[in-house]
Structures are given as structure tokens and as C-alpha cells.
Write a protein that holds these residues in place. Sequence first.
Motif, mmCIF file in Angstrom:
data_model
loop_
_atom_site.group_PDB
_atom_site.id
_atom_site.type_symbol
_atom_site.label_atom_id
_atom_site.label_comp_id
_atom_site.label_asym_id
_atom_site.label_seq_id
_atom_site.Cartn_x
_atom_site.Cartn_y
_atom_site.Cartn_z
ATOM 1 N N ILE A 1 10.699 15.381 17.132
ATOM 2 C CA ILE A 1 11.266 16.657 17.549
ATOM 3 C C ILE A 1 10.815 17.797 16.642
ATOM 4 C CG2 ILE A 1 13.267 15.505 18.554
ATOM 5 C CD1 ILE A 1 14.945 16.614 16.239
ATOM 6 N N GLY A 2 10.012 17.484 15.622
ATOM 7 C CA GLY A 2 9.409 18.525 14.814
ATOM 8 C C GLY A 2 10.132 18.870 13.533
ATOM 9 N N THR A 3 11.139 18.063 13.148
ATOM 10 C CA THR A 3 11.814 18.322 11.873
ATOM 11 C C THR A 3 10.876 18.059 10.710
ATOM 12 O OG1 THR A 3 13.914 17.676 12.886
ATOM 13 C CG2 THR A 3 13.857 17.775 10.490
ATOM 14 N N HIS A 4 9.967 17.122 10.868
ATOM 15 C CA HIS A 4 8.994 16.787 9.822
ATOM 16 C C HIS A 4 7.847 16.021 10.460
ATOM 17 C CE1 HIS A 4 10.273 12.593 10.011
ATOM 18 N NE2 HIS A 4 11.525 13.009 9.916
ATOM 19 N N GLY A 5 6.851 15.649 9.664
ATOM 20 C CA GLY A 5 5.721 14.890 10.171
ATOM 21 C C GLY A 5 5.929 13.394 10.018
ATOM 22 N N MET A 6 5.086 12.609 10.645
ATOM 23 C CA MET A 6 5.173 11.153 10.536
ATOM 24 C C MET A 6 4.983 10.688 9.097
ATOM 25 S SD MET A 6 5.826 9.470 13.403
ATOM 26 C CE MET A 6 5.021 7.867 13.366
ATOM 27 N N GLU A 7 4.238 11.471 8.320
ATOM 28 C CA GLU A 7 3.986 11.100 6.927
ATOM 29 C C GLU A 7 5.175 11.405 6.022
ATOM 30 O OE1 GLU A 7 2.851 15.407 7.423
ATOM 31 O OE2 GLU A 7 2.672 13.557 8.601
ATOM 32 N N ASP A 8 6.243 11.980 6.586
ATOM 33 C CA ASP A 8 7.390 12.398 5.782
ATOM 34 C C ASP A 8 8.591 11.460 5.912
ATOM 35 O OD1 ASP A 8 6.046 14.710 4.852
ATOM 36 O OD2 ASP A 8 6.497 15.730 6.736
ATOM 37 N N ILE A 9 8.390 10.273 6.435
ATOM 38 C CA ILE A 9 9.474 9.295 6.520
ATOM 39 C C ILE A 9 9.585 8.598 5.172
ATOM 40 C CG2 ILE A 9 10.340 7.234 7.691
ATOM 41 C CD1 ILE A 9 8.820 8.145 10.184
ATOM 42 N N ALA A 10 10.661 8.875 4.455
ATOM 43 C CA ALA A 10 10.802 8.405 3.076
ATOM 44 C C ALA A 10 11.391 7.008 2.973
ATOM 45 C CB ALA A 10 11.664 9.381 2.274
ATOM 46 N N VAL A 11 12.128 6.569 3.985
ATOM 47 C CA VAL A 11 12.805 5.265 3.936
ATOM 48 C C VAL A 11 12.169 4.312 4.940
ATOM 49 C CG1 VAL A 11 14.945 4.059 4.504
ATOM 50 C CG2 VAL A 11 15.015 6.077 3.058
ATOM 51 N N THR A 12 11.868 3.120 4.479
ATOM 52 C CA THR A 12 11.397 2.044 5.348
ATOM 53 C C THR A 12 12.125 0.764 4.976
ATOM 54 O OG1 THR A 12 9.555 1.655 3.816
ATOM 55 C CG2 THR A 12 9.098 2.997 5.780
ATOM 56 N N VAL A 13 12.063 -0.204 5.845
ATOM 57 C CA VAL A 13 12.663 -1.514 5.587
ATOM 58 C C VAL A 13 11.544 -2.507 5.293
ATOM 59 C CG1 VAL A 13 14.030 -3.402 6.551
ATOM 60 C CG2 VAL A 13 14.671 -1.033 7.032
ATOM 61 N N LEU A 14 11.603 -3.097 4.113
ATOM 62 C CA LEU A 14 10.651 -4.156 3.763
ATOM 63 C C LEU A 14 11.095 -5.443 4.426
ATOM 64 C CD1 LEU A 14 8.166 -4.865 1.915
ATOM 65 C CD2 LEU A 14 9.868 -5.697 0.261
ATOM 66 N N THR A 15 10.163 -6.102 5.107
ATOM 67 C CA THR A 15 10.506 -7.318 5.830
ATOM 68 C C THR A 15 9.338 -8.297 5.752
ATOM 69 O OG1 THR A 15 11.293 -8.169 7.982
ATOM 70 C CG2 THR A 15 9.679 -6.390 8.036
ATOM 71 N N ALA A 16 9.613 -9.553 6.025
ATOM 72 C CA ALA A 16 8.596 -10.602 5.960
ATOM 73 C C ALA A 16 8.360 -11.206 7.338
ATOM 74 C CB ALA A 16 9.029 -11.702 4.987
ATOM 75 N N VAL A 17 7.109 -11.545 7.589
ATOM 76 C CA VAL A 17 6.769 -12.243 8.826
ATOM 77 C C VAL A 17 7.343 -13.653 8.767
ATOM 78 C CG1 VAL A 17 4.866 -13.138 10.236
ATOM 79 C CG2 VAL A 17 4.683 -10.875 9.160
ATOM 80 N N THR A 18 8.068 -14.032 9.809
ATOM 81 C CA THR A 18 8.661 -15.377 9.866
ATOM 82 C C THR A 18 8.058 -16.243 10.969
ATOM 83 O OG1 THR A 18 10.431 -14.602 11.342
ATOM 84 C CG2 THR A 18 10.860 -14.529 8.970
ATOM 85 N N GLY A 19 7.250 -15.639 11.833
ATOM 86 C CA GLY A 19 6.630 -16.417 12.895
ATOM 87 C C GLY A 19 5.558 -15.618 13.604
ATOM 88 N N ARG A 20 4.582 -16.328 14.182
ATOM 89 C CA ARG A 20 3.496 -15.681 14.910
ATOM 90 C C ARG A 20 3.447 -16.235 16.325
ATOM 91 N NH1 ARG A 20 -1.676 -16.187 11.052
ATOM 92 N NH2 ARG A 20 -1.015 -18.365 10.998
ATOM 93 N N LYS A 21 3.318 -15.336 17.301
ATOM 94 C CA LYS A 21 3.342 -15.721 18.703
ATOM 95 C C LYS A 21 2.113 -15.154 19.404
ATOM 96 C CE LYS A 21 7.266 -17.641 17.923
ATOM 97 N NZ LYS A 21 7.321 -19.126 17.866
ATOM 98 N N PRO A 22 0.958 -15.797 19.203
ATOM 99 C CA PRO A 22 -0.278 -15.247 19.778
ATOM 100 C C PRO A 22 -0.251 -15.163 21.292
ATOM 101 C CG PRO A 22 -0.641 -17.450 18.873
ATOM 102 C CD PRO A 22 0.712 -17.018 18.425
ATOM 103 N N ASP A 23 0.533 -16.008 21.948
ATOM 104 C CA ASP A 23 0.577 -15.998 23.408
ATOM 105 C C ASP A 23 1.173 -14.711 23.954
ATOM 106 O OD1 ASP A 23 2.967 -17.005 22.186
ATOM 107 O OD2 ASP A 23 3.699 -17.572 24.169
ATOM 108 N N ARG A 24 1.986 -14.033 23.146
ATOM 109 C CA ARG A 24 2.537 -12.754 23.599
ATOM 110 C C ARG A 24 2.193 -11.607 22.641
ATOM 111 N NH1 ARG A 24 7.523 -15.819 22.510
ATOM 112 N NH2 ARG A 24 8.690 -14.903 20.759
ATOM 113 N N ASN A 25 1.142 -11.845 21.818
ATOM 114 C CA ASN A 25 0.650 -10.805 20.904
ATOM 115 C C ASN A 25 1.801 -10.225 20.086
ATOM 116 O OD1 ASN A 25 -1.380 -9.109 19.771
ATOM 117 N ND2 ASN A 25 -0.767 -7.438 21.126
ATOM 118 N N ALA A 26 2.534 -11.118 19.401
ATOM 119 C CA ALA A 26 3.733 -10.693 18.692
ATOM 120 C C ALA A 26 3.884 -11.449 17.379
ATOM 121 C CB ALA A 26 4.970 -10.925 19.564
ATOM 122 N N VAL A 27 4.636 -10.842 16.476
ATOM 123 C CA VAL A 27 5.087 -11.539 15.281
ATOM 124 C C VAL A 27 6.593 -11.356 15.172
ATOM 125 C CG1 VAL A 27 2.922 -11.330 14.003
ATOM 126 C CG2 VAL A 27 4.670 -9.547 13.770
#
Length: 368
Positions: A238-264
Motif C-alpha cells: 500500500i506504499g507505507t514502505h518498500g519491500m526492502e524495509d521489512i525489518a522482522v522475519t521468522v527464521l524457520t527450518a525446512v522439515t520436508g520436501r515435496k517435489p511432486d507439488r513443487n513445495a517444501v
Amino acid sequence: MTLDDLPTPCLLLDLGILRRNLARMQAAVARHPGLRLRPHMKTAKSMAVADLAAPGKGPITVSTIAEARYFAGGGFHDQIYAVGITPAKLDAVAALNAQGADVKVITDDPDVAAAIAAHPGPLRTLVEVDCGEGRGGVTQDGNLLGEIAGRLGVRCAGVMTHAGHSYAERSTEGMERVAEAEHRGAVLAADRLRGMGIAVDVVSLGSSPTALYGRDMGGVTDVRAGVYMFGDLFQAQIGTHGMEDIAVTVLTAVTGRKPDRNAVLVDAGAIALSKDRSTEKAPKDYGFGLMLDLDGRPSFGDAIVARTHQEHGEVRGDGPLPLDRLPVGALVRIAPNHTCLTVAAHDRYHVVDGGREVLAVWDRVNGW
């Protein structure tokens, strides 16, 4: 300590981006002589963030009694508790004020105003005005405004309003229109009370969009905004800031891979990310979040968290995901849809500054 040492899922806060976001808002408010920024701490809920957002223990806004108590204990005495007060909470606020705080409450109800006036403890109150959001508040030109202020008597400290409907706008011009309507409503309400002989010390308004884009703040004493500190995928659209201005993210780990549906699968699900779907109505729908690499870059394309379960997130790519770079245990980050709700499930921030080294761990207060 580095990102590799952290448990997942957990919150990451980039200090450099946070400082940049704070500076942008401070500069926007500084355009208006005499206007104070009163940062809303309902998202951050952190003393360390408050020290940066309101330097010198400046005025702040809170949304829970728990926040009011926490920040008052850290020296932030000038507060607005910006949720309609109930009589059952008056004792708690009065106790904080008796200890040296100045926590101002809000109401839009004549009976609550009478209860505040009759309370033996120190309480100051703002009458909540509805400037178009259609949530809480009375109209600036209706009879209830004067009735409530009259019942409060000397405990009326002024008026406040919140243009939450600014988030529905998709252009600078739209935000400017909402900001001007918000400004007119707050000033009209204040002028009406002064005309009744009621002192008005505080005229408070704000949301992140209207604080940034409001052209005229004459007659306003302070502006409240909060989400600008951290940003999110919705605010970026909506224009409050740019995509590069997101200060908070959630660190997470891959727990599974699903190549049949192009997903993790990742170990950040509905609790760690929230189920907010705010971007569903934005130009780009980011599902429940956007997957970034460990350095916070969108190097997987539009890899979107398409489904969430309680502790599982399923990320699907718009193109083939590089599964060779995403083995089980690989660490990635998720940029949130609505940062306020995402951070709510976490009790601390792991602070970085553009790299993988963890510089500090900052606490946050939860609960009510």
C-alpha cells in the motif's frame, strides 16, 4: 551466536532496517512544527525498541494494561492506552498513575465517563472520535461528544481518533484524503469542546499511512503510528514502505520436501506466522508469507507460504523450487503478511544487522 545457532521458529529483527524505518517516520512528523510522534508500541512491545522509537523516554501509545505496566516500569510515563477503557481496569491505571505515570485512557461511552469522574484515583481521559473508520468513537459533530466530555469534567484531557480505514487505500492521493478527513475531524472535535469551556490539552490522531502522508497537522498535538517500525508485505503493497524495509522475519527450518507439488514444508506454521490474510485483498497475494533465503533475500522467487497448519507451513514456488538448496534442516526466513499478528506469538527478538551474527536478544511483553 549466529543464525545457525538459533532454535526454529523464532523472530529476527534487523536493526539497520528498524533504524531506517524509524528515521523515515521521524522525518515525516518533523515536517509539522510542534507535532510530537507518539509511537504505538502494540506491535513491538519491547523496551529496547521503545528506546529507539521514543528516545529520552518520550511519549508512547499502548494497547494493553500489561504494556502500560511494562513500559511505565521502564520510565515511559507519558502514555495513551488506546483501547476503550472498561470500569474494571480503572484501578490498574490509577495505580500506575499514582506511582508517577501519566497513562491516559479513552472512552466513547457516557456511563464509563461517569465512572471515570467518580473514581478516587488519578485518571485523565481522551474522548474517542470516529473520523470514518466505523469502529470506536463518537462523531465530531454529534451530541455525545459534549455529553461525554461534560461527564468527565476536569478529567477530560482532549480527543483522539484513528484512521484505520487508511489501510484500505491503494494510492498516495487516497491516503492523503483520509489523512485530511482525520485531521479535520480531530480538530473540529477539539474546537467544539473548547467552545464548551473544556480544556483540551491533547489532540491525538494517526495511523502509519496518515502519519506519513498527512499534509496538514495544524491543531494536532501528537500522531500515533506503530507498524511502520517493522513493516510487512501488506504495508509494502500500500506504499507505507518498500519491500526492502521489512525489518522482522521468522527464521524457520525446512522439515520436508515435496517435489511432486513443487513445495517444501517448514516448521513455522499458523502459530509462528499467524493466519492473517491481509494481502489477499492487495495487488499481490502472498498467502501466509514470502520465503526468503537465510540472508533475507528473495532468491527463491515468489515462494509463498500457501498453507499453514498449527506447526507446519507449506511453501510453494511460482517456478521450480531449488530443492538442492533446500535440504531438510536448511534455514530460511519468512517475511510476514501482518507483522503485528506474527510477532504476537513470540517472546523475544533475535537482533541482527544485515548479517547472520546475532547481536542481541530483546524481550517483549505479551498478554493483557
